[in-house]
Design a protein around this motif. Structure first.
Motif, mmCIF file in Angstrom:
data_model
loop_
_atom_site.group_PDB
_atom_site.id
_atom_site.type_symbol
_atom_site.label_atom_id
_atom_site.label_comp_id
_atom_site.label_asym_id
_atom_site.label_seq_id
_atom_site.Cartn_x
_atom_site.Cartn_y
_atom_site.Cartn_z
ATOM 1 N N ARG A 11 -0.835 -8.069 -30.618
ATOM 2 C CA ARG A 11 -0.063 -7.211 -29.723
ATOM 3 C C ARG A 11 -0.204 -7.645 -28.265
ATOM 4 N N LEU A 12 -1.182 -8.504 -27.993
ATOM 5 C CA LEU A 12 -1.410 -8.997 -26.638
ATOM 6 C C LEU A 12 -0.621 -10.275 -26.380
ATOM 7 N N LEU A 40 -5.349 2.839 -30.644
ATOM 8 C CA LEU A 40 -5.622 1.465 -30.231
ATOM 9 C C LEU A 40 -4.366 0.598 -30.157
ATOM 10 N N PRO A 41 -3.445 0.652 -31.131
ATOM 11 C CA PRO A 41 -2.244 -0.178 -30.986
ATOM 12 C C PRO A 41 -1.487 0.115 -29.689
ATOM 13 N N GLN A 42 -1.319 1.392 -29.358
ATOM 14 C CA GLN A 42 -0.627 1.719 -28.115
ATOM 15 C C GLN A 42 -1.420 1.227 -26.907
ATOM 16 N N PRO A 94 -4.654 -10.833 -20.178
ATOM 17 C CA PRO A 94 -5.862 -10.095 -19.827
ATOM 18 C C PRO A 94 -7.051 -10.439 -20.714
ATOM 19 N N PHE A 95 -8.236 -10.115 -20.217
ATOM 20 C CA PHE A 95 -9.454 -10.083 -21.012
ATOM 21 C C PHE A 95 -9.652 -8.619 -21.379
ATOM 22 N N SER A 105 -4.400 -14.221 -24.051
ATOM 23 C CA SER A 105 -5.287 -13.073 -23.890
ATOM 24 C C SER A 105 -6.535 -13.227 -24.748
ATOM 25 N N ASP A 106 -7.589 -12.561 -24.354
ATOM 26 C CA ASP A 106 -8.806 -12.453 -25.159
ATOM 27 C C ASP A 106 -9.008 -11.000 -25.540
#
Length: 437
Positions: free
Chosen positions: A308-309, A401-403, A414-415, A313-314
Motif C-alpha cells: 500500500r506504500l 492499519l490499511p487506512q 516514507p520510513f 518506502s520502508d
C-alpha cells in the motif's frame, strides 16, 4: 487484561472457545490454581528437561531467542514457552524446535481443560499447563520458559529447580499487578530466584540492585550481575562478553538496536552459569546471527500491507508499549531512517503509558497516524493524536492499519514504523502475510 486467540483450525478453535467459557482470561496472579491444575495432570512441570527461566520488563523474549539460537547451534533440541503470540496461538509452544501443530495443540488443550473444571484457571495458566505437559512428554536437551507477567506469582514460577534464572531489563509496566515503583517491580521479577540456582541479571540502579539482592538472598540464590560477575562491551561491529576466566567476541546481533547486544550478553551469561548443557564458543557466536524475534524492530517484506506504500518506502514493526521499550526504538529510528521522513503508526492499549512512549518517539518522528488496537481496550486514536501534537508532531487518525498505510503513503518514500502494541504488531504481520515461524 484479557488475552485473545483465534485459530483457523476448527478443532483448536473449539478448545479456545471452551477456554473462554471456563475463564475470561484475566491476569490473576498466584500459584494456587496452576499448582492444583498441574497436580491433576500428573505434575508435568517436575519432569521438564533442564529449564532456563527468564523474567524482565523488556528484552526477556529476545534473551530467550538468543538462548534458543545458541543451544540449537550447539546441536541440541529445545522446548520454548513464550508469550504473547502475535498471529497464531501455536507460537507460544515450541516442541523440540518446532511450533506445535494444530492437531497436537487441540488435543493438549482438550486434555488440560478436561481437568480444569472448578479451579478458575486463567487463560495463561491453562496455556502454561498445556506447554509443560507437551514438554514433559517429548525428549529435549533443555527448556526455555519466558515469564508471562512479573515473576514471583507468575504461573511459570512453579518450576522448583531450574538450571539457571535470568532477569532482563527493568521498566515500568503492569503497575496494577506489580506496583507503581520500579524497585517493587524489580523485587517481583527477582521472585523467580531459587535456592542454589544462579540468578543472572543486568546492571540496575542501586535501589533495584539492592532489592534484587535481598530477594535472591532470601531464596538462597547467588546473584551474577552485569558489571560485577560478567561484563559486555559493544563496538561498531562486535560485542565482547567476559566473565572470570572466559571471553568471547561475537558479531553485533542481527536483531536491531544496541539493547540487543546486551540481551545477547545476558543469554551468554546464563549459558555460562549453568551446568546442564555444554555450549561451545562457536554456538554463542552463532547466536548473534541465528536469533530471530518477530515484531522487535522487524523490517516487513513485500506483502499486502507493505504494497500500500509507494515505491522506495520502508515498513518496520516494533511492539514497544512502554517507555523503557520505546527508548531503544527511538535511537534505532535515527540510525535506520537517516534523513528520510518517519511516519509513526501508533496504537496502544488503554492501560499503557502513551504520553511516556510518545515523549521518547516524537523527536524522531515527522508525522503520526493513530489507530485502534483491534479487539482490545485501547487509547482512542483521537487522544493519541492530540498527545502527539502536544509534542510538536503533526498527527491524524485512521480506522485500521490499511487506512493508516494509505495515509502514510501520501508522504514520498516514507520510513514507516508500526508500534505501540504486540497485538497491533500481530495484526500487521497477519495483514502482510508474514507469519512467525
Amino acid at each position: 487484561m484479557p488475552d485473545h486467540a483465534t485459530s483457523t483450525d476448527p478443532a483448536v478453535q473449539q478448545q479456545l472457545d471452551r477456554l473462554w467459557s471456563l475463564s475470561p482470561g484475566a491476569d490473576i496472579l498466584g500459584l494456587d490454581r496452576i499448582t492444583t491444575l498441574l497436580a491433576r495432570l500428573g505434575d508435568p512441570h517436575l519432569a521438564l528437561p533442564p529449564v532456563f527461566h527468564v523474567a524482565g520488563t523488556n528484552g526477556k523474549g529476545s534473551t530467550c531467542a538468543f538462548l534458543r539460537a545458541a543451544i540449537e547451534a550447539a546441536g541440541h533440541d529445545i522446548h520454548v514457552f513464550s508469550s504473547p503470540h502475535l498471529v497464531r496461538f501455536n507460537e507460544r509452544i515450541r516442541i523440540a524446535g518446532r511450533l506445535i501443530d494444530d492437531a497436537a495443540l487441540a488435543a493438549l488443550l482438550s486434555e488440560v481443560l478436561d481437568r480444569a473444571d472448578g479451579i478458575g484457571a486463567s487463560f495463561f495458566e491453562v496455556t502454561t499447563a498445556a506447554a509443560f505437559l507437551a514438554f514433559a512428554r517429548t525428549p529435549a536437551a533443555a527448556t526455555i520458559v519466558e515469564v508471562g507477567l512479573g515473576g514471583r506469582l507468575d504461573a511459570t514460577n512453579v518450576i522448583a529447580r531450574p538450571a539457571v534464572t535470568g532477569v532482563a531489563a527493568l521498566g515500568m509496566d503492569h503497575e496494577a499487578f506489580l506496583g507503581s515503583r520500579i524497585v517493587d517491580i524489580a523485587g517481583e521479577k527477582a521472585g523467580i530466584a531459587k535456592p542454589g540456582v544462579p540468578l543472572v541479571t543486568m546492571n540496575y540502579p542501586a535501589p533495584c540492585r539492592a532489592r534484587v539482592a535481598a530477594v535472591a538472598a532470601a531464596a538462597g540464590a547467588p546473584v551474577v550481575a552485569r558489571n560485577v560477575g560478567w561484563w559486555s562491551e559493544t563496538a561498531r561491529q562486535t560485542m565482547r562478553y567476559r566473565d572470570g576466566g572466559f571471553a568471547v567476541v561475537t558479531d553485533r546481533p542481527r536483531l536491531v538496536g544496541p539493547h540487543q547486544s546486551r540481551n545477547l550478553a545476558l543469554a551468554i551469561a546464563m549459558l555460562r552459569h549453568q551446568g546442564a548443557l555444554a555450549i561451545p564458543e562457536a554456538a554463542m557466536r552463532a547466536a548473534a546471527d541465528w536469533a530471530q524475534w518477530p515484531a522487535r524492530m522487524q523490517r516487513l517484506g513485500a506483502g499486502p500491507l507493505h504494497d500500500r506504500l509507494p515505491a522506495g518506502s520502508d515498513l518496520w514493526l516494533d511492539g514497544a508499549h512502554n517507555p523503557s521499550a520505546a527508548q531503544p526504538v527511538a535511537r534505532a529510528l535515527r540510525t535506520l531512517a537517516g534523513e528520510r521522513p518517519v511516519v509513526l503508526v501508533l496504537g496502544m492499549l488503554a492501560n499503557k503509558d502513551a504520553r511516556g512512549v510518545l515523549r521518547l518517539l516524537a523527536p524522531a518522528v515527522s508525522r503520526m497516524i493513530a489507530v485502534p488496537v483491534p479487539g482490545h481496550a485501547c487509547h482512542a486514536p483521537a487522544t493519541l493524536a492530540a498527545l502527539a501534537e502536544e509534542f510538536g508532531v503533526a498527527a491524524g487518525v485512521a480506522d485500521d492499519l490499511p487506512q493508516a498505510l494509505d495515509l502514510a503513503g501520501e508522504t514520498a518514500a516514507p520510513f514507516v514504523l508500526i508500534a505501540g502494541s504486540l497485538y497491533l504488531a500481530g495484526e500487521a504481520l497477519r495483514l502482510n502475510d508474514e507469519y512467525p515461524q
